[in-house]
Design an enzyme around this catalytic site. Structure first.
Site, mmCIF file in Angstrom:
data_model
loop_
_atom_site.group_PDB
_atom_site.id
_atom_site.type_symbol
_atom_site.label_atom_id
_atom_site.label_comp_id
_atom_site.label_asym_id
_atom_site.label_seq_id
_atom_site.Cartn_x
_atom_site.Cartn_y
_atom_site.Cartn_z
ATOM 1 N N ASP A 216 0.841 -1.199 0.000
ATOM 2 C CA ASP A 216 0.000 0.000 0.000
ATOM 3 C C ASP A 216 0.876 1.250 0.000
ATOM 4 O O ASP A 216 0.869 2.030 0.955
ATOM 5 C CB ASP A 216 -0.928 -0.012 1.224
ATOM 6 C CG ASP A 216 -2.020 1.051 1.138
ATOM 7 O OD1 ASP A 216 -2.247 1.579 0.029
ATOM 8 O OD2 ASP A 216 -2.634 1.351 2.176
ATOM 9 N N LEU A 217 1.628 1.411 -1.074
ATOM 10 C CA LEU A 217 2.513 2.570 -1.183
ATOM 11 C C LEU A 217 1.667 3.815 -1.446
ATOM 12 O O LEU A 217 1.151 4.023 -2.542
ATOM 13 C CB LEU A 217 3.516 2.359 -2.317
ATOM 14 C CG LEU A 217 4.573 3.458 -2.485
ATOM 15 C CD1 LEU A 217 5.419 3.603 -1.238
ATOM 16 C CD2 LEU A 217 5.457 3.161 -3.702
#
Length: 251
Positions: A178-179
């Site tokens: 989940d950048l």
């Protein structure tokens, strides 16, 4: 590359087990970690809980004998959260989210990547399901990239540093699940990535690297980074970010 195999024997890993679960901890950070460490009410009763937020992460700031730390309770997101809440299907201790993130953080620390120092991980099992928690050291005086953006402090120089940060992890084969702008921290000591739940080590490939970066781009858009138009955003922010990324990836 299998994450658990890549980090199968962390240097300072200690394990404590009982009938309901287990605690994995780094004895060089704290020689003793037990169940109450993962209970926000325990720290509240001691006057050692400074802030707590709800939401998916269930994050609390706790003041421990090992220093100021972040206690995170794993929670599901999306529609499945209504059914499962903070429960996950049991498939073995080494496959629990907390143990996997603990070991990934230790593996990244060995490569001198800028991540929080991990202290301990826990799971508690009940039948077919388990719940999990993680404790890491708090990064002092840090704020998120999202906060920098909303405060008008995201410029070309910072964008380039963010690109450099992403490239360091991608060079090491680290995939962040989940950048986004909330998981990039900016501190006096530099930039960090946090929250590696579901992250793993992968064989370096351009496809997943670019998909990772596009996820970051979408998060910046959601926060209003392209309010003046996509062309302006690309010139002022995204091009410098990609310049820093490509330069570091190819170094």
């Amino acid at each position: 590359m299998n994450q658990n195999r890549a980090a199968a024997a962390p240097m300072h890993e200690q394990l404590r087990q009982d009938a309901k679960g287990a605690i994995l901890f780094d004895a060089t950070v704290s020689p003793q970690v037990d169940g109450p460490w993962f209970d926000a009410d325990h720290w509240r009763a001691l006057g050692a809980l400074s802030t707590q937020s709800g939401g998916r992460g269930g994050v609390a700031i706790i003041h421990t004998p090992a220093g100021e730390c972040v206690l995170r309770h794993y929670r599901r997101g999306g529609m499945v959260a209504r059914l499962m809440g903070d429960r996950y299907l049991w498939s073995g201790a080494d496959r629990t989210r907390s143990f996997q993130e603990f070991r990934l953080l230790q593996a990244m620390a060995k490569q001198q990547l800028p991540v929080p120092q991990v202290l301990a991980a826990q799971y508690r099992r009940a039948g077919l399901y388990y719940q999990a928690d993680l404790i890491t050291r708090r990064i002092a005086d840090a704020h998120t990239l999202a906060e920098s953006l909303t405060q008008g402090r995201l410029d070309a120089e910072l964008a380039r540093e963010v690109g450099t940060l992403a490239a360091r992890f991608h060079r090491a084969g680290v995939w962040h699940a989940d950048l986004n702008a909330h998981n990039v921290l900016i501190a006096p000591t530099g930039l960090y990535l946090v929250d590696f739940d579901r992250g793993r080590l992968r064989t370096p490939e351009q496809s997943w690297r670019m998909a990772n970066l596009q996820r970051l781009r979408r998060s910046l858009f959601k926060l209003g980074a392209a309010a003046q138009g996509e062309a302006v955003f690309d010139q002022a922010i995204w091009t410098p970010l990609m310049d820093g990324y490509e330069e570091t990836l190819g170094a």
